[in-house]
Motif scaffolding. Structure first.
Motif, PDB file in Angstrom:
ATOM      1  N   CYS A  42      -9.647   6.902   9.402  1.00 53.71           N
ATOM      2  CA  CYS A  42      -9.181   5.641   8.824  1.00 53.71           C
ATOM      3  C   CYS A  42     -10.307   5.034   7.987  1.00 53.71           C
ATOM      4  CB  CYS A  42      -8.777   4.688   9.942  1.00 53.71           C
ATOM      5  SG  CYS A  42      -8.515   2.998   9.366  1.00 53.71           S
ATOM      6  N   ALA A  44     -10.817   2.035   7.245  1.00 55.49           N
ATOM      7  CA  ALA A  44     -11.274   0.731   7.721  1.00 55.49           C
ATOM      8  C   ALA A  44     -12.160   0.867   8.954  1.00 55.49           C
ATOM      9  CB  ALA A  44     -10.083  -0.169   8.023  1.00 55.49           C
ATOM     10  N   CYS A  45     -11.720   1.670   9.976  1.00 52.60           N
ATOM     11  CA  CYS A  45     -12.466   1.719  11.240  1.00 52.60           C
ATOM     12  C   CYS A  45     -13.121   3.074  11.497  1.00 52.60           C
ATOM     13  CB  CYS A  45     -11.532   1.372  12.398  1.00 52.60           C
ATOM     14  SG  CYS A  45     -10.218   2.589  12.615  1.00 52.60           S
ATOM     15  N   CYS A  81      -3.059   4.610  12.139  1.00 51.27           N
ATOM     16  CA  CYS A  81      -4.366   4.354  12.733  1.00 51.27           C
ATOM     17  C   CYS A  81      -4.141   4.066  14.220  1.00 51.27           C
ATOM     18  CB  CYS A  81      -5.071   3.180  12.073  1.00 51.27           C
ATOM     19  SG  CYS A  81      -6.694   2.882  12.818  1.00 51.27           S
ATOM     20  N   CYS A  86      -7.918  -2.185  14.912  1.00 51.13           N
ATOM     21  CA  CYS A  86      -8.110  -2.041  13.459  1.00 51.13           C
ATOM     22  C   CYS A  86      -7.110  -2.904  12.694  1.00 51.13           C
ATOM     23  CB  CYS A  86      -7.956  -0.577  13.062  1.00 51.13           C
ATOM     24  SG  CYS A  86      -8.204  -0.295  11.303  1.00 51.13           S
TER      25      CYS A  86
HETATM   26 ZN   LIG Z   1      -8.334   2.024  11.403  1.00 51.06          ZN
END
Ligand SMILES: [Zn+2]
Length: 410
Positions: A42, A44-45, A81, A86
């Motif tokens: 992912c 983002a995380c 995700c 997240c």
């Molecule tokens: Zn994520």
């Protein structure tokens, strides 16, 4: 899986996908490919997920094969995700060196277009790109250009060039900094003041030599911001200095060039008004510049600007502004700039008329105006005035008569 790919045949940016089929179409090459991994992280995380939510196909324009456009039809996946903390519920996988989120062009193609946009910007860039079989609109190129992160150097180049350029001619100027060793632009400053340049030089130490123009602001800026740097005038401005000095010298002494014998004027009085000698390019440029400046100064005066304001806006010396503001007609300035040249074509005619005892200034003015003279009466008067021994209109024997005529009409 990796070893099944014909590595070595594929360009680098396609080595992380599995090419399933290459279609040679009449108008383009289509490369069908899919991503060759089981999982994705992912963005983002960074948590890796194997939970595929959906599969879909992206259509990416790629660098051309010769003059043939290439399309990559890439099957990609959207993952869930799995990290509950997240902010993203799902994410689309990206292929390093090939895709960016929502991009419709491969990364190498984007890089090519970005290079074109840096060199040529919108319209010209779009024309060149079309020739390379990578059509892109001018707005696309400008978008790429704006998205290009500015290179922000931390040190100044050893030899730094400083010069101004117009964002809006006569009104808004900025400063461009150049690495004189590589001839590459280094940075752009929003104005051309000493303070801005000094601040930049303090933040970017390392300039040993600074090439600059003749303006005082940059000299001050360098003195404050890089006091140890050697300041030199750049070659362009040295040439300009020399050129201007030579031009002024030639113009000043122009009257000493041999004139035709005034006693035996050759051209008949009705000869069409053509310049006796063709004007040089430099002279034409000088005249054009004078006309443009006169127009600009008079326009700003009409708009209610003060002379100081005009001086600032046009980047002209206050004395120059005063001279242009005081002139009632641009020809007066040209007569000043070029000495007698405005009158030159008409001198043989004037001499003939004087020879025939026609000496009234107003009448002569009317006569030469009909023949194309566009200067002022003052210029004519200056020429006729007997108090200028350096400009004898007629031989000494007749000068007394000339003097009477000129004084009467003055
Ligand atoms: Zn994520």
């Amino acid at each position: 899986m990796q070893d099944q790919q014909p590595v070595g045949v594929l360009p680098r940016h396609l080595r992380q996908v599995r090419v399933e089929r290459v279609e040679d179409r009449p108008d383009a090459v289509h490369i069908h490919a899919k991503v060759d991994t089981d999982e994705a992280a992912c963005p983002a995380c960074q948590v890796v997920s194997r939970s595929v939510r959906e599969r879909y196909r992206r259509r990416l324009a790629d660098t051309p094969l010769g003059a043939t456009p290439v399309w990559i039809l890439l099957q990609v996946r959207r993952f869930n995700c799995l990290n509950a903390a997240c902010s993203k519920r799902t994410f689309a996988e990206q292929v390093p060196e090939l895709t960016v989120p929502r991009g419709r062009r491969s990364s190498p193609l984007r890089a090519m277009l970005r290079h074109i946009s840096v060199a040529l910007a919108g319209r010209a860039g779009a024309r060149l790109a079309a020739k390379f079989a990578i059509p892109a609109s001018r707005s696309t190129l400008l978008r790429l250009l704006r998205a290009t992160p500015p290179t922000s150097p931390t040190v100044a180049p050893r030899v730094l060039g400083v010069d101004d350029f117009a964002l809006r001619r006569g009104q808004v100027y900025a400063t461009v900094l150049i690495d004189m060793d590589t001839h590459q632009p280094v940075d752009v400053l929003p104005d051309r003041t000493a303070d801005t340049l000094a601040a930049w030089l303090r933040e970017h130490p390392g300039a040993h030599i600074v090439c600059r123009d003749r303006a005082g602001a940059y000299a001050d800026g360098v003195r404050i911001g890089a006091p140890d740097a050697i300041q030199v005038a750049d070659r362009f401005h040295l040439w300009m200095n020399l050129g201007e000095a030579v031009l002024n010298t030639v113009i000043t002494h122009r009257r000493h060039l041999a004139e035709p014998d005034p006693i035996t004027p050759d051209p008949p009085p009705t000869a069409p008004a053509v310049p006796a000698t063709p004007e040089s390019d430099t002279e034409i440029r000088l005249v054009t510049r004078t006309r443009e400046r006169y127009k600009a100064v008079q326009q700003l005066l009409a708009d209610g600007c003060s002379r100081a304001e005009i001086s600032r806006r046009l980047g002209l010396d206050i004395q120059t502004v005063r001279r242009f503001a005081n002139a009632t007609h641009v020809e007066d300035l040209l007569a000043g700039t070029r000495r007698d040249s405005v009158l030159d074509p008409f001198k043989p005619y004037l001499q003939q008329r004087y020879h025939d005892s026609h000496t009234d200034t107003a009448t002569l003015l009317e006569e030469i105006r009909q023949r194309g003279y566009r200067g002022s009466i003052q210029t004519l008067r200056r020429y006729l005035r007997p108090s200028r021994p350096d400009k004898p209109l007629l031989p000494a024997a007749r000068r007394e008569h000339v003097g009477v005529g000129a004084r009467r009409s003055a």
